[in-house]
Design a protein around this motif. Structure first.
Motif, PDB file in Angstrom:
ATOM      1  N   TRP A   1       0.906  -1.228   0.137  1.00  0.00           N
ATOM      2  CA  TRP A   1       0.119  -0.201  -0.097  1.00  0.00           C
ATOM      3  C   TRP A   1       1.220   1.188   0.052  1.00  0.00           C
ATOM      4  N   GLY A   2       2.148   0.775   0.318  1.00  0.00           N
ATOM      5  CA  GLY A   2       3.416   2.784   0.406  1.00  0.00           C
ATOM      6  C   GLY A   2       3.305   2.894   1.681  1.00  0.00           C
ATOM      7  N   CYS A   3       2.612   2.001   2.677  1.00  0.00           N
ATOM      8  CA  CYS A   3       2.712   2.620   4.143  1.00  0.00           C
ATOM      9  C   CYS A   3       4.424   2.615   4.818  1.00  0.00           C
ATOM     10  N   LYS A   4       4.559   2.926   5.696  1.00  0.00           N
ATOM     11  CA  LYS A   4       5.898   2.615   6.339  1.00  0.00           C
ATOM     12  C   LYS A   4       5.338   2.000   7.460  1.00  0.00           C
ATOM     13  N   VAL A   5       6.032   0.422   7.277  1.00  0.00           N
ATOM     14  CA  VAL A   5       5.592  -0.694   8.660  1.00  0.00           C
ATOM     15  C   VAL A   5       7.019  -1.123   9.546  1.00  0.00           C
ATOM     16  N   VAL A   6       6.405  -1.084  10.555  1.00  0.00           N
ATOM     17  CA  VAL A   6       6.911  -1.597  12.260  1.00  0.00           C
ATOM     18  C   VAL A   6       6.653  -2.668  12.436  1.00  0.00           C
TER      19      VAL A   6
END
Lengths: 337, 337
Positions: free
Chosen positions: B170-175
């Protein structure tokens, strides 16, 4: 001629229950407005549970600094102006603080709607922040449908008493929670609620079982704490919890634990909890005020106010508000126009 | 000819951490289906943290009764049918339970999509309840926008590992938050997450400050408890908390207290917490499965499975799942087709 400016300043941060002596009474000469500023004479000063939050520390807004004039929403009249946009004589609302005179940027105050013949205090309460909080919190966050069951805590307070009336008008079953028999009688007798629960005299869980056997669809929460926890367990599937205030925790020294049932109950019953601050809806305030004014005129929303006379009584007024002494909107009448 | 039906039955309700001996191994002759029913041979049996909830007591579904076969979602093949709608040879999914053979109403099972060449286990995991939970929970409840920061607990688990991959796509920054160095390495190395936090080795609050200094927009919560509390304090204004699971509390004797910050933080930061169960989205399952299948084929979603061989190992498999032994979707291979 220099007038006196009486002020309440914050002497220290409260630890535990609020006592009036965290404020200090100071008198100083009024200042003159700078370029683009106005001097406003405070007429009516709002007292709100949120005031307690502002002096504890940073929250959704910076904390009131030690030594600063206490913040407070108010209505006033411009008595000196260095802004063409806001001439002398304009009635305005804004965060004017606990004082006789406030110097503010002309951009930081909002002129009251023109041609108003309503009492000024209405613009603090049902047509002001309080009423708008009720309006947007209930309708935009809680989204009740007719026939649904709406539960409101702090139901006899400034916001709650507007919420319950809008919900009744919406065709909902409405149950209020309040802290005295007199408030409960007022809720069912005058405001025609379906039921009221006195949390100081009754077991709330039991009373919810008796008054809302079908469960609660929308819980408008002004108090947090143990009542929130109990209400969560009375929610129906797909219910909505409007997180408006948490007054039960404002006066404590440490933040209380969260309610049991978060997140387990939210999952099992598919609940939504959503917090908001009324200013989130600022672009739609006009619509809200128009709707509320119409409902006051039609008699669907009764205005209930609790007036305290004299700026000198503001601290005790806030202490009493946090203790639940008021029915309806508490404010301080500072000066006649 | 009567075949043997091996079963795990619930011997007693667990109090505190799950031990395999709450289940009892029973062998009985298979039954014949009645009118409108089918007999299904279980092939692949899903193990899910929610299984632990089902045996504690009533939740969003009735509790598994003492003495009853343990409930469990599974894939099986119809071996005997008294329903024209579901003939012998049909591959079906449904709550078939921890046993070799299940008698079910034909209406209680769902034929797998025709012409499938995928491993059957995919229909339990990424194309089944697990993947759909990730898909709807993230996209319909969390509603992330590209560039937003998405935090996922249980990130190396069956649901979490799909959530993080969709969020990356989705184009998110993911942690991701997980419970071992190996899981964290897998999350950042194989799944290309922006960061992973080992909650057993690191201070989560500190690690969130370092990895998400801008705050978290969407927190997909599989665990509840102290990690939820810490994550709440890392949320950005207008953030969304997707309440999907609370595995940290499933294995306890008493319900844990709720997270501090509810409701105060929800108000101050205008947060939304919303719980869901995947079946809420049943009318849209087809769309979800199609999207997930496409993403598997395009390589955007990698399938990670953790297979346990033999029905007899189901209890220990569930105990290990609750302890976090798995990476990806844990299931029991009961029989070859």
């Amino acid at each position: 001629m220099t007038e006196e400016n009486r002020q309440w300043r914050l002497r220290q941060r409260p630890r535990g229950p609020l006592a009036p002596d965290v404020f200090e009474w100071v008198t100083e000469p009024t200042q003159a407005p700078g370029d683009g500023e106005v001097r406003v004479r405070v007429l009516e000063l709002s007292l709100d549970p949120a005031n307690r939050v502002w002096i504890s520390g940073p929250s959704y807004r910076p904390a009131v600094e030690i030594g600063a004039v206490m913040d407070g929403f108010a209505i006033g009249e411009v008595v000196e102006s260095r802004s063409d946009a806001v001439p002398v004589g304009t009635l305005v609302s804004g965060d004017l603080g606990w004082q006789d005179y406030a110097i503010r940027s002309a951009k930081a105050v909002r002129p009251l709607p023109g041609g108003t013949e309503r009492p000024l205090s209405h613009h603090l309460g049902v047509l002001g922040v309080t009423g708008l909080t009720a309006y947007f919190g209930l309708l935009a966050i809680g989204k009740p449908k007719p026939e649904e069951t709406v539960l409101v805590s702090g139901a006899a307070g400034a916001t709650g008493s507007v919420v319950v009336q809008i919900a009744k008008m919406w065709g909902c079953k409405v149950v209020g929670i309040a802290g005295s028999a007199a408030k409960c009688e007022w809720l069912t007798g005058t405001l025609k609620l379906d039921a009221a629960i006195d949390y100081r005299a009754q077991d709330v869980a039991e009373a919810l079982g008796a008054t809302c056997p079908e469960g609660v669809d929308v819980y408008f929460d002004n108090v947090g704490g143990s009542i929130l926890q109990t209400a969560l367990h009375a929610m129906r599937e797909q219910g909505r919890v409007v997180c408006c205030g948490a007054v039960s925790g404002y006066d404590g020294a440490t933040p209380p634990p969260g309610p049991r049932g978060v997140p387990g109950l939210l999952i099992a019953r598919r609940l939504t909890m959503r917090g908001f601050i009324v200013t989130d809806f600022a672009p739609r305030f006009r619509d809200g005020v128009q709707a509320l004014a119409k409902w006051i005129d039609s008699g669907h929303v009764k205005v209930q106010e609790d007036r305290i006379d004299g700026l000198e009584r503001a601290p005790e007024g806030l202490v009493g508000l946090l203790a639940g002494d008021n029915i309806g909107k508490r404010y301080v009448h500072v000066a006649d126009r």
